[in-house]
Motif scaffolding. Structure first.
Motif, PDB file in Angstrom:
ATOM      1  N   LYS A 296      47.830 -78.075 -59.573  1.00 37.89           N
ATOM      2  CA  LYS A 296      49.069 -78.410 -60.284  1.00 37.89           C
ATOM      3  C   LYS A 296      49.564 -77.198 -61.082  1.00 37.89           C
ATOM      4  O   LYS A 296      50.777 -76.943 -61.182  1.00 37.89           O
ATOM      5  N   TYR A 354      62.956 -79.047 -67.079  1.00 40.48           N
ATOM      6  CA  TYR A 354      61.851 -80.008 -67.036  1.00 40.48           C
ATOM      7  C   TYR A 354      60.921 -79.734 -65.863  1.00 40.48           C
ATOM      8  O   TYR A 354      61.357 -79.372 -64.773  1.00 40.48           O
ATOM      9  N   GLU A 356      57.095 -81.611 -64.409  1.00 38.79           N
ATOM     10  CA  GLU A 356      56.195 -82.748 -64.641  1.00 38.79           C
ATOM     11  C   GLU A 356      54.984 -82.339 -65.479  1.00 38.79           C
ATOM     12  O   GLU A 356      54.288 -81.381 -65.172  1.00 38.79           O
ATOM     13  N   GLY A 357      54.752 -83.077 -66.552  1.00 38.92           N
ATOM     14  CA  GLY A 357      53.577 -82.865 -67.380  1.00 38.92           C
ATOM     15  C   GLY A 357      53.804 -81.980 -68.589  1.00 38.92           C
ATOM     16  O   GLY A 357      52.873 -81.746 -69.368  1.00 38.92           O
TER      17      GLY A 357
END
Length: 617
Positions: A296, A354, A356-357
């Protein structure tokens, strides 16, 4: 032959002037040499014109890309040269005119004046080589072995005109060395040029002895060659892309960045233009990796790579991945204020982007800290500029992250605190001299005090003062590596022993580079034995190649060495030391800095009323 794509021509007014000059000359020579004979051409003449025109257009269709960027190559020149040898100048220019008109109609997305410039280049190449051919006794018709020298020289002139015009364009565009550009140009394109020129002789022979069938054979052969070259250079570009790009982020890699930084620093030094470097570190990236895993984290790096690429390309600045979560942005033409404005705009836009996370970050968004360093005359290599930007990044992190810091712009109080800590750290390392060579320890402390006083005389700002004073304190740290027997020898050193002593500047450099905080002090350690006339070591730098404060360190280091009392060595008085400085002014020492130091010392002598013997500060 090579054609100009003009993808960057709008950047430089000089390129516009070159285009206008080429157009005027090219059109003029066309009108002078083309006698409008086509009004009297026979049916067979027109058949050959159309046949040769078709060959040109087909080969032009297989135009392929060559280095440098924007240099396009086709093998249509083999048709023009063959036509020149067999049918003459006017006939060849007729083919060129029709080919240029058809290309302009077919490629309407390309501005008309760009077509006109390429037409003019070809006109100059054809008429220039035709003039040489006729001068050397060549005449249209079958290839004659007796005139082989005329053919070779004509091909060479055609080649030279093309390389000269296109190479000079890239010289104006990139502002490098004309010789280096031409060498690189020849290196990457010579094979294609040779193939094209040799094919022109092959086509001439085929036309004379095999007619249309010979032309058809040539078209088949040259088309396959053009296609092969196109595939070859497509593969070349793909390999080059992989060699200079970071696969994770799509940005340029560390090696490419270093080469580009070196080139831009040389360009900035030569032209006097501004240059700024920003070092970026993604805030709390380790926390994201720990939370979501490295896969990720790699996706986040890819996202950041796309973000930086999309923002930097329109601004004509270059983003690269430096390593890990660190990136660089190299900004030619940007002074530190313009660079700070750009980086703050970039930082704010990333805050609003933005991924994710990002909620796990302390600020609840993506952010980076950045340090900016601008090129100065006393920055002598790329490593020093990177270190300055890295130091600025260090202070940006200390200020709470998600901020941009310009090297040297910190508050005086902040620098004083750091300065005191750094002095203590260096003194701890210097105490190793107490058992090995107490004289070097004392010398370093005295030079340090001289530097403190001279920083006031020179009115240095806080950053320069810090590096100068700390550099003076640590300048002889490399002597720790010199064997005890050599360091404390009272007799004259042998040549081998002297070479060992001279290596202390390189050893000291390595010691300083192991500590991130002291990397910026490397020039003082490495260069304090360089001479103003270029006779010093380790590099033989001269004049302003040596940073100004390193030149001042050489003065105070030498003065202290000659005026400090040591056993078994002659010691000079202050007056004798000053006389020696003046004697070596302009050779060993910078004349301007020597006079500043001498005025300071003479005032100090008067105040202390000590006109004769030196004393230990």
């Amino acid at each position: 032959m090579s054609k100009l794509s003009f993808s960057h021509i709008s950047k430089l007014k000089s390129s516009h002037l070159l285009a206008i000059f080429i157009t005027l000359v090219g059109v003029s020579v066309f009108l002078y040499n083309h006698h409008w004979d086509f009004v009297n051409y026979s049916m067979m003449d027109w058949i050959w014109i159309y046949a040769m025109l078709g060959a040109c257009l087909l080969l032009e269709y297989y135009t392929f890309q060559l280095p440098p960027e924007g240099n396009k190559q086709s093998m249509d020149s083999s048709v023009y040269l063959a036509s020149l040898f067999v049918y003459g100048t006017s006939f060849t220019l007729s083919i060129l005119l029709l080919s240029s008109i058809i290309s302009a109609v077919y490629e309407r997305r390309v501005s008309w004046w760009k077509h006109l410039v390429n037409f003019s280049i070809y006109s100059m190449m054809i008429t220039g080589s035709a003039f040489i051919f006729e001068t050397l006794g060549g005449h249209e018709g079958p290839i004659e072995n007796a005139n082989i020298l005329a053919y070779v020289i004509t091909l060479t002139v055609y080649f030279a005109i093309n390389v000269g015009l296109v190479g000079f364009y890239y010289y104006l565009l990139y502002k490098g060395s004309l010789i280096e550009i031409l060498n690189g140009f020849l290196k990457d394109t010579l094979l294609v040029y040779l193939s094209t020129l040799i094919l022109s002789l092959v086509l001439s022979i085929l036309i004379m002895y095999n007619g249309i069938f010979g032309l058809a054979l040539f078209i088949g052969l040259s088309t396959m060659l053009s296609y092969s070259f196109k595939q070859l250079f497509t593969m070349y570009n793909e390999i080059q892309e992989k060699a200079i790009k970071d696969q994770r982020t799509g940005l340029f890699n560390h090696s490419y960045f270093e080469n580009l930084l070196d080139a831009e620093m040389k360009k900035s030094k030569t032209s006097g233009t501004a240059l700024s470097l920003a070092m970026i570190d993604i805030d709390d990236f380790k926390k994201y990796n720990d939370q979501f895993g490295h896969l990720k984290g790699d996706l986040l790096l890819g996202f950041l790579g796309d973000f930086l690429k999309n923002e930097c390309e329109p601004a004509e600045v270059t983003a690269s991945r430096f390593g890990g979560e660190e990136f660089t942005i190299l900004m030619p033409g940007f002074d530190e204020n313009k660079a700070q404005h750009f980086m703050n705009r970039l930082r704010k836009k990333l805050n609003d982007s933005y991924f994710e996370g990002v909620e796990i970050f302390p600020a609840g968004c993506l952010s980076f800290s950045a340090g900016i360093a601008s090129y100065r005359d006393d920055i002598h290599d790329k490593a020093q500029m990177v270190d300055l930007a890295d130091q600025a990044l260090y202070y940006a992190k200390k200020q709470g992250k998600n901020t941009v810091h310009i090297y040297g712009s910190g508050s005086s109080k902040e620098y004083e605190i750091d300065f005191a800590e750094d002095v203590r750290d260096i003194e701890q390392q210097l105490k190793l001299f107490l058992y090995k060579d107490v004289d070097t320890f004392k010398h370093s402390k005295r030079v340090f005090r001289y530097a403190v006083e001279m920083s006031e005389v020179l009115q240095l700002e806080s950053t320069e003062r810090r590096t100068f004073v700390l550099g003076a304190l640590i300048h002889d740290i490399g002597k720790l590596e010199i064997p005890w027997g050599i360091l404390n020898k009272k007799d004259k050193l042998t040549p081998d022993e002297w070479e060992t002593v001279k290596r202390h500047v390189s050893w000291g450099k390595r010691i300083a580079e192991t500590n991130e905080k002291f990397k910026e002090l490397v020039p003082y350690i490495e260069l304090h034995h360089e001479r103003y006339d270029g006779g010093g070591y380790p590099h033989g730098f001269k004049g302003t190649q040596i940073p100004k404060l390193c030149r001042m360190l050489t003065v105070i280091d030498s003065f202290d060495a000659m005026t400090t009392e040591r056993p078994y060595q002659n010691t000079k008085t202050y007056e004798e030391g000053i006389a020696e400085l003046r004697r070596c002014s302009g050779t060993q020492f910078d004349p301007e800095l020597v006079e500043i130091f001498i005025r300071y010392m003479e005032q100090r002598i008067r105040e202390q009323q000590q006109p004769a013997a030196g004393f230990e500060s």
